[in-house]
Design a protein around this motif. Structure first.
Motif, PDB file in Angstrom:
ATOM      1  N   GLU A   1       0.834  -1.208   0.000  1.00 57.00           N
ATOM      2  CA  GLU A   1       0.000   0.000   0.000  1.00 57.00           C
ATOM      3  C   GLU A   1       0.868   1.258   0.000  1.00 57.00           C
ATOM      4  N   LYS A   2       0.290   2.364  -0.459  1.00 55.41           N
ATOM      5  CA  LYS A   2       0.996   3.653  -0.428  1.00 55.41           C
ATOM      6  C   LYS A   2       0.479   4.528   0.716  1.00 55.41           C
ATOM      7  N   GLU A   3      -0.819   4.382   1.016  1.00 54.96           N
ATOM      8  CA  GLU A   3      -1.458   5.220   2.022  1.00 54.96           C
ATOM      9  C   GLU A   3      -2.605   4.433   2.642  1.00 54.96           C
ATOM     10  N   ILE A   4      -2.778   4.572   3.957  1.00 56.22           N
ATOM     11  CA  ILE A   4      -3.899   3.929   4.658  1.00 56.22           C
ATOM     12  C   ILE A   4      -4.514   4.971   5.587  1.00 56.22           C
ATOM     13  N   ILE A   5      -5.796   5.163   5.465  1.00 57.78           N
ATOM     14  CA  ILE A   5      -6.546   6.180   6.225  1.00 57.78           C
ATOM     15  C   ILE A   5      -5.815   7.521   6.172  1.00 57.78           C
ATOM     16  N   GLY A   6      -5.355   7.876   4.990  1.00 56.47           N
ATOM     17  CA  GLY A   6      -4.712   9.174   4.789  1.00 56.47           C
ATOM     18  C   GLY A   6      -3.290   9.279   5.302  1.00 56.47           C
ATOM     19  N   GLN A   7      -2.730   8.207   5.820  1.00 56.54           N
ATOM     20  CA  GLN A   7      -1.372   8.232   6.365  1.00 56.54           C
ATOM     21  C   GLN A   7      -0.411   7.519   5.415  1.00 56.54           C
ATOM     22  N   PRO A   8       0.785   8.091   5.191  1.00 55.41           N
ATOM     23  CA  PRO A   8       1.754   7.420   4.324  1.00 55.41           C
ATOM     24  C   PRO A   8       2.210   6.091   4.928  1.00 55.41           C
ATOM     25  N   VAL A   9       2.289   5.080   4.085  1.00 58.87           N
ATOM     26  CA  VAL A   9       2.681   3.740   4.517  1.00 58.87           C
ATOM     27  C   VAL A   9       4.197   3.599   4.444  1.00 58.87           C
ATOM     28  N   VAL A  10       4.754   2.898   5.416  1.00 62.02           N
ATOM     29  CA  VAL A  10       6.161   2.494   5.381  1.00 62.02           C
ATOM     30  C   VAL A  10       6.143   1.000   5.082  1.00 62.02           C
ATOM     31  N   HIS A  11       7.026   0.559   4.222  1.00 62.35           N
ATOM     32  CA  HIS A  11       6.950  -0.823   3.735  1.00 62.35           C
ATOM     33  C   HIS A  11       7.547  -1.866   4.657  1.00 62.35           C
ATOM     34  N   ASN A  12       8.377  -1.466   5.646  1.00 68.04           N
ATOM     35  CA  ASN A  12       8.903  -2.467   6.582  1.00 68.04           C
ATOM     36  C   ASN A  12       9.314  -1.830   7.905  1.00 68.04           C
ATOM     37  N   ILE A  13       9.352  -2.658   8.931  1.00 68.43           N
ATOM     38  CA  ILE A  13       9.691  -2.217  10.288  1.00 68.43           C
ATOM     39  C   ILE A  13      11.157  -1.795  10.371  1.00 68.43           C
ATOM     40  N   GLU A  14      12.011  -2.471   9.623  1.00 65.66           N
ATOM     41  CA  GLU A  14      13.445  -2.171   9.649  1.00 65.66           C
ATOM     42  C   GLU A  14      13.712  -0.703   9.323  1.00 65.66           C
ATOM     43  N   THR A  15      13.014  -0.148   8.337  1.00 63.87           N
ATOM     44  CA  THR A  15      13.166   1.262   7.963  1.00 63.87           C
ATOM     45  C   THR A  15      12.813   2.164   9.146  1.00 63.87           C
ATOM     46  N   ILE A  16      11.732   1.844   9.831  1.00 62.50           N
ATOM     47  CA  ILE A  16      11.307   2.649  10.989  1.00 62.50           C
ATOM     48  C   ILE A  16      12.360   2.588  12.084  1.00 62.50           C
ATOM     49  N   LEU A  17      12.837   1.380  12.399  1.00 63.98           N
ATOM     50  CA  LEU A  17      13.825   1.228  13.474  1.00 63.98           C
ATOM     51  C   LEU A  17      15.138   1.950  13.160  1.00 63.98           C
ATOM     52  N   ASN A  18      15.606   1.837  11.924  1.00 64.92           N
ATOM     53  CA  ASN A  18      16.862   2.514  11.564  1.00 64.92           C
ATOM     54  C   ASN A  18      16.708   4.028  11.636  1.00 64.92           C
ATOM     55  N   THR A  19      15.551   4.552  11.230  1.00 62.78           N
ATOM     56  CA  THR A  19      15.302   5.991  11.300  1.00 62.78           C
ATOM     57  C   THR A  19      15.225   6.439  12.756  1.00 62.78           C
ATOM     58  N   LEU A  20      14.574   5.648  13.577  1.00 60.91           N
ATOM     59  CA  LEU A  20      14.466   5.926  15.016  1.00 60.91           C
ATOM     60  C   LEU A  20      15.853   5.924  15.662  1.00 60.91           C
ATOM     61  N   LYS A  21      16.649   4.921  15.319  1.00 59.57           N
ATOM     62  CA  LYS A  21      18.008   4.790  15.859  1.00 59.57           C
ATOM     63  C   LYS A  21      18.854   6.010  15.498  1.00 59.57           C
ATOM     64  N   ASP A  22      18.687   6.509  14.254  1.00 54.11           N
ATOM     65  CA  ASP A  22      19.457   7.661  13.784  1.00 54.11           C
ATOM     66  C   ASP A  22      18.869   8.993  14.246  1.00 54.11           C
ATOM     67  N   LYS A  23      17.784   8.936  15.018  1.00 51.86           N
ATOM     68  CA  LYS A  23      17.097  10.131  15.538  1.00 51.86           C
ATOM     69  C   LYS A  23      16.742  11.110  14.414  1.00 51.86           C
ATOM     70  N   LYS A  24      16.179  10.548  13.328  1.00 47.93           N
ATOM     71  CA  LYS A  24      15.747  11.352  12.189  1.00 47.93           C
ATOM     72  C   LYS A  24      14.230  11.237  12.045  1.00 47.93           C
ATOM     73  N   ASP A  25      13.672  11.983  11.096  1.00 45.37           N
ATOM     74  CA  ASP A  25      12.251  11.890  10.788  1.00 45.37           C
ATOM     75  C   ASP A  25      12.074  11.095   9.502  1.00 45.37           C
ATOM     76  N   LEU A  26      10.899  10.528   9.330  1.00 51.46           N
ATOM     77  CA  LEU A  26      10.598   9.688   8.172  1.00 51.46           C
ATOM     78  C   LEU A  26       9.281  10.170   7.583  1.00 51.46           C
ATOM     79  N   ASP A  27       9.331  10.688   6.362  1.00 45.74           N
ATOM     80  CA  ASP A  27       8.141  11.285   5.751  1.00 45.74           C
ATOM     81  C   ASP A  27       7.567  12.313   6.723  1.00 45.74           C
ATOM     82  N   SER A  28       6.299  12.177   7.071  1.00 40.56           N
ATOM     83  CA  SER A  28       5.669  13.130   7.994  1.00 40.56           C
ATOM     84  C   SER A  28       5.730  12.638   9.442  1.00 40.56           C
TER      85      SER A  28
END
Length: 165
Positions: A51-78
């Motif tokens: 999916e690209k969007e669910i209930i108006g929110q941008p979709v992330v395709h995997n958990i690994e991307t979220i964790l790496n962004t969190l670890k790097d203390k950065k933002d991801l999309d919105s």
């Protein structure tokens, strides 16, 4: 640790949430549970590889991307991950996908500090999934045993604010 304690610890004021298996189909639990988070103004990311969007929110395709962004203390999309204390994940995926996702989590350096909670919804886990969570040292942060966030989530939110209730 009791399941009630784990349910309370799953939530937190600076927490980022992810819904693995979020869906655009209103009759599916992946939709209902993602909507549950949004209706409570909780910062939730829908995770779905197709999916690209669910209930108006941008979709992330995997958990690994979220964790790496969190670890790097950065933002991801919105999503403002730079201000979050960690990630709690609701799983609505079939057990074999949940197992593969746990493997993804384990590949991220420092995952034990980044993961604050795993909530295996009914149907998303097997003995193998529970064993893998245990092997990864995350079983003490895992809600399962047929617990549903639609039933116990509000209690968990309350416990996270007032743990002595």
């Amino acid at each position: 640790m009791s399941m009630t304690t784990k349910i309370g610890a799953f939530f937190g004021p600076s927490r980022q949430y992810a819904v693995a298996g979020a869906s655009n189909s209103p009759h599916k639990f992946g939709f209902k549970i993602f909507d549950w988070y949004l209706s409570r103004d909780l910062n939730a990311i829908p995770v779905n590889p197709r999916e690209k969007e669910i209930i108006g929110q941008p979709v992330v395709h995997n958990i690994e991307t979220i964790l790496n962004t969190l670890k790097d203390k950065k933002d991801l999309d919105s999503y403002h991950l730079s201000t979050k204390d960690g990630l709690s994940i609701s799983f609505l995926t079939p057990p074999e996908i949940t197992l593969a996702t746990l493997g993804e989590i384990a590949s991220v350096e420092g995952y034990k500090d980044l993961i604050k909670g795993l909530w295996f919804q009914p149907g998303s886990y097997s003995e193998g999934v529970i064993q893998k969570a245990s092997d990864l040292g995350l079983l003490n942060k895992t809600v399962y045993q047929d617990e549903c966030i639609l039933i116990r989530g509000d209690e968990g939110l309350l416990l996270s604010v007032s743990p002595n209730l």
